[in-house]
Design a protein around this motif. Sequence first.
Motif, PDB file in Angstrom:
ATOM      1  N   PHE A  97      16.547   1.032  58.111  1.00 48.87           N
ATOM      2  CA  PHE A  97      15.781  -0.152  58.493  1.00 48.87           C
ATOM      3  C   PHE A  97      14.671   0.208  59.468  1.00 48.87           C
ATOM      4  N   ASP A  98      13.607  -0.554  59.418  1.00 46.91           N
ATOM      5  CA  ASP A  98      12.525  -0.471  60.394  1.00 46.91           C
ATOM      6  C   ASP A  98      12.583  -1.728  61.246  1.00 46.91           C
ATOM      7  N   ALA A  99      11.867  -1.706  62.365  1.00 49.42           N
ATOM      8  CA  ALA A  99      11.941  -2.840  63.281  1.00 49.42           C
ATOM      9  C   ALA A  99      10.592  -3.120  63.921  1.00 49.42           C
ATOM     10  N   ALA A 100      10.406  -4.382  64.230  1.00 46.52           N
ATOM     11  CA  ALA A 100       9.282  -4.855  65.028  1.00 46.52           C
ATOM     12  C   ALA A 100       9.864  -5.927  65.941  1.00 46.52           C
ATOM     13  N   VAL A 101       9.075  -6.380  66.875  1.00 50.40           N
ATOM     14  CA  VAL A 101       9.540  -7.434  67.775  1.00 50.40           C
ATOM     15  C   VAL A 101       8.370  -8.356  68.092  1.00 50.40           C
ATOM     16  N   ARG A 102       8.651  -9.636  68.093  1.00 54.87           N
ATOM     17  CA  ARG A 102       7.646 -10.647  68.437  1.00 54.87           C
ATOM     18  C   ARG A 102       8.013 -11.184  69.818  1.00 54.87           C
TER      19      ARG A 102
ATOM     20  N   SER B  46      11.940   8.244  62.050  1.00 61.27           N
ATOM     21  CA  SER B  46      12.903   8.026  60.984  1.00 61.27           C
ATOM     22  C   SER B  46      13.432   6.599  61.075  1.00 61.27           C
ATOM     23  N   PRO B  47      13.922   6.060  59.973  1.00 60.50           N
ATOM     24  CA  PRO B  47      14.443   4.685  60.016  1.00 60.50           C
ATOM     25  C   PRO B  47      15.763   4.622  60.792  1.00 60.50           C
ATOM     26  N   PHE B  48      16.100   3.423  61.254  1.00 60.74           N
ATOM     27  CA  PHE B  48      17.380   3.194  61.905  1.00 60.74           C
ATOM     28  C   PHE B  48      18.464   3.190  60.839  1.00 60.74           C
TER      29      PHE B  48
ATOM     30  N   ARG C 191      18.049  -3.783  65.584  1.00 53.92           N
ATOM     31  CA  ARG C 191      17.974  -4.984  66.406  1.00 53.92           C
ATOM     32  C   ARG C 191      18.078  -4.633  67.893  1.00 53.92           C
ATOM     33  N   ARG C 192      19.028  -3.777  68.247  1.00 57.63           N
ATOM     34  CA  ARG C 192      19.188  -3.366  69.645  1.00 57.63           C
ATOM     35  C   ARG C 192      17.944  -2.632  70.140  1.00 57.63           C
ATOM     36  N   ALA C 193      17.383  -1.775  69.307  1.00 62.17           N
ATOM     37  CA  ALA C 193      16.180  -1.032  69.694  1.00 62.17           C
ATOM     38  C   ALA C 193      14.996  -1.973  69.882  1.00 62.17           C
ATOM     39  N   SER C 194      14.867  -2.984  69.037  1.00 59.18           N
ATOM     40  CA  SER C 194      13.739  -3.911  69.169  1.00 59.18           C
ATOM     41  C   SER C 194      13.871  -4.741  70.446  1.00 59.18           C
ATOM     42  N   LEU C 195      15.085  -5.156  70.796  1.00 59.90           N
ATOM     43  CA  LEU C 195      15.298  -5.904  72.041  1.00 59.90           C
ATOM     44  C   LEU C 195      14.985  -5.033  73.250  1.00 59.90           C
ATOM     45  N   GLN C 196      15.443  -3.787  73.229  1.00 59.67           N
ATOM     46  CA  GLN C 196      15.169  -2.883  74.348  1.00 59.67           C
ATOM     47  C   GLN C 196      13.677  -2.610  74.465  1.00 59.67           C
ATOM     48  N   TYR C 197      13.006  -2.432  73.338  1.00 63.10           N
ATOM     49  CA  TYR C 197      11.565  -2.185  73.342  1.00 63.10           C
ATOM     50  C   TYR C 197      10.825  -3.360  73.973  1.00 63.10           C
ATOM     51  N   ALA C 198      11.202  -4.584  73.585  1.00 65.64           N
ATOM     52  CA  ALA C 198      10.551  -5.774  74.145  1.00 65.64           C
ATOM     53  C   ALA C 198      10.771  -5.855  75.648  1.00 65.64           C
ATOM     54  N   GLU C 199      11.988  -5.607  76.099  1.00 71.70           N
ATOM     55  CA  GLU C 199      12.264  -5.639  77.536  1.00 71.70           C
ATOM     56  C   GLU C 199      11.452  -4.583  78.267  1.00 71.70           C
TER      57      GLU C 199
END
Length: 94
Positions: A33-38, A60-62, A69-77
């Motif tokens: 999976f890939d991720a983005a965050v809004r 590489s993909p997750f 999901r955890r990585a996108s939340l951490q990235y946003a924070e």
Amino acid sequence: MSIHIYRGFEIHPLIYPHNRAEDGRAHNYEAGFDAAVRICIRGTDATQTQARTFKLVDNSPFMNAGDARRASLQYAEDVIDAHDGGQQVLCEAG
């Protein structure tokens, strides 16, 4: 879709399969999976006033949607913290 609140910002994780589905075929979730965050700010009347989407860049993909999901939340924070929680988080990078 899950919404998280952090320092007054709404965080919307955006998780999607790494490989596009071909016509007539199901997604290949085994490819990862890939991720983005809004990241959004709401006005006093609960309308969205500003938002910006950030794509997580990884070589590489997750392995699974939970990791993405955890990585996108951490990235946003991290983005919010890097800007001291100010609204400049949502300003376009120049």
